[in-house]
Design an enzyme around this catalytic site. Structure first.
Site, PDB file in Angstrom:
ATOM      1  N   GLU A  21     -53.025 -11.798 -89.238  1.00  0.00           N
ATOM      2  CA  GLU A  21     -53.409 -11.299 -87.910  1.00  0.00           C
ATOM      3  C   GLU A  21     -52.739 -12.214 -86.890  1.00  0.00           C
ATOM      4  O   GLU A  21     -52.928 -13.434 -86.919  1.00  0.00           O
ATOM      5  CB  GLU A  21     -54.928 -11.301 -87.692  1.00  0.00           C
ATOM      6  CG  GLU A  21     -55.271 -10.688 -86.325  1.00  0.00           C
ATOM      7  CD  GLU A  21     -56.756 -10.805 -85.947  1.00  0.00           C
ATOM      8  OE1 GLU A  21     -57.521 -11.450 -86.661  1.00  0.00           O
ATOM      9  OE2 GLU A  21     -57.110 -10.245 -84.890  1.00  0.00           O
ATOM     10  N   GLU A  72     -52.693 -18.141 -84.307  1.00  0.00           N
ATOM     11  CA  GLU A  72     -53.169 -18.254 -82.927  1.00  0.00           C
ATOM     12  C   GLU A  72     -52.372 -19.348 -82.214  1.00  0.00           C
ATOM     13  O   GLU A  72     -52.106 -20.395 -82.775  1.00  0.00           O
ATOM     14  CB  GLU A  72     -54.678 -18.554 -82.925  1.00  0.00           C
ATOM     15  CG  GLU A  72     -55.292 -18.888 -81.599  1.00  0.00           C
ATOM     16  CD  GLU A  72     -55.031 -17.869 -80.502  1.00  0.00           C
ATOM     17  OE1 GLU A  72     -55.227 -16.669 -80.696  1.00  0.00           O
ATOM     18  OE2 GLU A  72     -54.577 -18.302 -79.417  1.00  0.00           O
ATOM     19  N   ASP A  94     -46.730 -20.125 -81.988  1.00  0.00           N
ATOM     20  CA  ASP A  94     -46.321 -18.945 -81.216  1.00  0.00           C
ATOM     21  C   ASP A  94     -45.617 -17.999 -82.186  1.00  0.00           C
ATOM     22  O   ASP A  94     -44.678 -18.398 -82.884  1.00  0.00           O
ATOM     23  CB  ASP A  94     -45.372 -19.371 -80.094  1.00  0.00           C
ATOM     24  CG  ASP A  94     -45.093 -18.223 -79.143  1.00  0.00           C
ATOM     25  OD1 ASP A  94     -44.921 -17.079 -79.615  1.00  0.00           O
ATOM     26  OD2 ASP A  94     -45.053 -18.467 -77.934  1.00  0.00           O
ATOM     27  N   ASP A 123     -52.163  -9.697 -75.833  1.00  0.00           N
ATOM     28  CA  ASP A 123     -51.979  -9.903 -74.389  1.00  0.00           C
ATOM     29  C   ASP A 123     -51.016  -8.851 -73.834  1.00  0.00           C
ATOM     30  O   ASP A 123     -49.957  -8.618 -74.422  1.00  0.00           O
ATOM     31  CB  ASP A 123     -51.425 -11.310 -74.134  1.00  0.00           C
ATOM     32  CG  ASP A 123     -52.445 -12.388 -74.488  1.00  0.00           C
ATOM     33  OD1 ASP A 123     -53.641 -12.061 -74.598  1.00  0.00           O
ATOM     34  OD2 ASP A 123     -52.044 -13.553 -74.655  1.00  0.00           O
ATOM     35  N   ASP A 183     -57.541  -1.581 -75.872  1.00  0.00           N
ATOM     36  CA  ASP A 183     -58.131  -0.632 -74.915  1.00  0.00           C
ATOM     37  C   ASP A 183     -57.182  -0.432 -73.736  1.00  0.00           C
ATOM     38  O   ASP A 183     -57.511   0.304 -72.804  1.00  0.00           O
ATOM     39  CB  ASP A 183     -59.478  -1.154 -74.388  1.00  0.00           C
ATOM     40  CG  ASP A 183     -59.293  -2.350 -73.490  1.00  0.00           C
ATOM     41  OD1 ASP A 183     -58.433  -3.204 -73.813  1.00  0.00           O
ATOM     42  OD2 ASP A 183     -59.968  -2.445 -72.447  1.00  0.00           O
ATOM     43  N   THR A 201     -63.297  -6.340 -83.429  1.00  0.00           N
ATOM     44  CA  THR A 201     -62.886  -7.680 -83.007  1.00  0.00           C
ATOM     45  C   THR A 201     -63.787  -8.081 -81.832  1.00  0.00           C
ATOM     46  O   THR A 201     -64.525  -7.257 -81.284  1.00  0.00           O
ATOM     47  CB  THR A 201     -61.415  -7.708 -82.556  1.00  0.00           C
ATOM     48  OG1 THR A 201     -61.332  -7.187 -81.229  1.00  0.00           O
ATOM     49  CG2 THR A 201     -60.519  -6.912 -83.485  1.00  0.00           C
ATOM     50  N   TYR A 243     -62.888  -8.815 -78.794  1.00  0.00           N
ATOM     51  CA  TYR A 243     -62.494  -8.066 -77.596  1.00  0.00           C
ATOM     52  C   TYR A 243     -62.877  -6.594 -77.696  1.00  0.00           C
ATOM     53  O   TYR A 243     -63.238  -5.965 -76.714  1.00  0.00           O
ATOM     54  CB  TYR A 243     -60.985  -8.221 -77.351  1.00  0.00           C
ATOM     55  CG  TYR A 243     -60.662  -9.420 -76.486  1.00  0.00           C
ATOM     56  CD1 TYR A 243     -60.963 -10.705 -76.916  1.00  0.00           C
ATOM     57  CD2 TYR A 243     -60.069  -9.271 -75.239  1.00  0.00           C
ATOM     58  CE1 TYR A 243     -60.684 -11.808 -76.132  1.00  0.00           C
ATOM     59  CE2 TYR A 243     -59.780 -10.370 -74.445  1.00  0.00           C
ATOM     60  CZ  TYR A 243     -60.088 -11.632 -74.893  1.00  0.00           C
ATOM     61  OH  TYR A 243     -59.817 -12.732 -74.110  1.00  0.00           O
ATOM     62  N   GLU A 244     -62.766  -6.069 -78.895  1.00  0.00           N
ATOM     63  CA  GLU A 244     -63.104  -4.654 -79.101  1.00  0.00           C
ATOM     64  C   GLU A 244     -64.579  -4.419 -78.745  1.00  0.00           C
ATOM     65  O   GLU A 244     -64.918  -3.436 -78.080  1.00  0.00           O
ATOM     66  CB  GLU A 244     -62.843  -4.290 -80.567  1.00  0.00           C
ATOM     67  CG  GLU A 244     -63.094  -2.851 -80.920  1.00  0.00           C
ATOM     68  CD  GLU A 244     -62.607  -2.530 -82.331  1.00  0.00           C
ATOM     69  OE1 GLU A 244     -62.012  -3.416 -82.978  1.00  0.00           O
ATOM     70  OE2 GLU A 244     -62.822  -1.397 -82.775  1.00  0.00           O
TER      71      GLU A 244
HETATM   72  N1  SAM Z   1     -57.503 -10.587 -81.428  1.00  0.00           N
HETATM   73  C1  SAM Z   1     -58.644 -11.137 -80.733  1.00  0.00           C
HETATM   74  C2  SAM Z   1     -59.633 -10.045 -80.416  1.00  0.00           C
HETATM   75  O1  SAM Z   1     -59.262  -8.856 -80.512  1.00  0.00           O
HETATM   76  O2  SAM Z   1     -60.775 -10.356 -80.117  1.00  0.00           O
HETATM   77  C3  SAM Z   1     -58.199 -11.908 -79.478  1.00  0.00           C
HETATM   78  C4  SAM Z   1     -57.528 -11.113 -78.414  1.00  0.00           C
HETATM   79  S1  SAM Z   1     -56.931 -12.135 -77.072  1.00  0.00           S
HETATM   80  C5  SAM Z   1     -56.753 -11.022 -75.761  1.00  0.00           C
HETATM   81  C6  SAM Z   1     -55.234 -12.404 -77.547  1.00  0.00           C
HETATM   82  C7  SAM Z   1     -55.028 -13.667 -78.353  1.00  0.00           C
HETATM   83  O3  SAM Z   1     -53.679 -13.698 -78.806  1.00  0.00           O
HETATM   84  C8  SAM Z   1     -55.244 -14.951 -77.551  1.00  0.00           C
HETATM   85  O4  SAM Z   1     -56.111 -15.808 -78.268  1.00  0.00           O
HETATM   86  C9  SAM Z   1     -53.847 -15.541 -77.425  1.00  0.00           C
HETATM   87  O5  SAM Z   1     -53.842 -16.947 -77.370  1.00  0.00           O
HETATM   88  C10 SAM Z   1     -53.166 -15.012 -78.682  1.00  0.00           C
HETATM   89  N2  SAM Z   1     -51.694 -14.879 -78.546  1.00  0.00           N
HETATM   90  C11 SAM Z   1     -51.032 -14.259 -77.557  1.00  0.00           C
HETATM   91  N3  SAM Z   1     -49.702 -14.323 -77.730  1.00  0.00           N
HETATM   92  C12 SAM Z   1     -49.527 -14.997 -78.894  1.00  0.00           C
HETATM   93  C13 SAM Z   1     -48.380 -15.390 -79.624  1.00  0.00           C
HETATM   94  N4  SAM Z   1     -47.144 -15.109 -79.170  1.00  0.00           N
HETATM   95  N5  SAM Z   1     -48.545 -16.071 -80.776  1.00  0.00           N
HETATM   96  C14 SAM Z   1     -49.783 -16.375 -81.224  1.00  0.00           C
HETATM   97  N6  SAM Z   1     -50.920 -16.038 -80.567  1.00  0.00           N
HETATM   98  C15 SAM Z   1     -50.800 -15.349 -79.429  1.00  0.00           C
END
Ligand code: SAM
Length: 211
Positions: free
Chosen positions: A43, A68, A95, A117, A153, A191, A193-194
């Site tokens: 994930e 993450e 990243d 994001d 969403d 999740t 956020y979901e």
């Molecule tokens: N997936 C989780 C959920 O649905 O509850 C978290 C959603 S949150 C909006 C997006 C997560 O993706 C953040 O924790 C952010 O730090 C991570 N993220 C964004 N771009 C990333 C990247 N390029 N590599 C690793 N993690 C990333």
């Protein structure tokens, strides 16, 4: 995801046995890390890890890796894993841009992207985890029968993603604009956020696709 600095998170992550620290050295050798040849599902952008932990509990014969970018978020997943001690779950703080340096060709069997994001500005489009640039990276690490599921969403991000998937020559297996009121909802794992966005009344979009 709120990115409050969590004091000591970097140090705690550096010392944690469930985090793979020299992840580029693991490339091609993930089976050895898990001690078996079970399929590997990842994930990307797992946040606090609720989803992947539930999957890992439900499917002990699949190995899961949560990726993450931020320590302050990853630390929450680690705290939960410290309690659960799931043998089929590991984490990487990185990243995802560098994902091809961490997994070999065909080393990954499935990719989950949840509430990624949105990067709303056009000039940042290539940072979206469903951009054609990322899809190209995923092709290089996915196994022959591999696939990807993406939930959000955010309708603009979802429409962009559908376009990118098609432009990149991927095949859409199924698509829904309202997962929770669709036949695909059975067995769905929410999740963080979901839960938050569906509680606000937002419909959840989901696509399943393969390269
Ligand atoms: N997936 C989780 C959920 O649905 O509850 C978290 C959603 S949150 C909006 C997006 C997560 O993706 C953040 O924790 C952010 O730090 C991570 N993220 C964004 N771009 C990333 C990247 N390029 N590599 C690793 N993690 C990333």
């Amino acid at each position: 995801m709120r990115l409050r600095n969590v004091k000591g998170s970097r140090e705690a992550i550096a010392a944690n046995e469930f985090v793979i620290h020299n992840e580029e050295e693991a490339k091609g050798g993930w089976n050895r890390i898990f001690g078996n040849t079970n399929p590997i599902h990842i994930e990307i952008g797992m946040g606090k890890g609720q989803f992947i932990m539930e999957l890992a509990k439900t499917n002990p014969n699949i190995n899961y890796i949560g990726i993450e970018k931020f320590s302050s978020v990853l630390i929450r997943a680690i705290e939960k894993q410290e309690e659960e001690q799931l043998p089929n779950l590991r984490f990487i703080r990185m990243d995802a841009e560098n994902i091809e340096n961490v997994f070999d060709n065909a080393e990954v069997d499935y990719i989950y992207l949840n509430f990624s994001d949105p990067w709303p500005k056009d000039r940042h489009a290539k940072r979206r985890l469903t951009s054609s640039q990322f899809l190209k990276r995923y092709v290089n690490i996915l196994s022959k029968n591999g696939g990807l599921t993406f939930k959000t969403d955010n309708r603009a991000l979802f429409d962009f993603s559908l376009e990118q998937v098609k432009l990149s020559g991927w095949k859409l297996i199924n698509v829904t604009y309202d997962l929770h009121h669709s036949p695909f909802c059975e067995g769905n794992i929410m999740t963080e956020y979901e839960k938050r966005f569906s509680d606000m009344g937002n419909p959840i979009c989901r696509m399943v696709c393969t390269p």
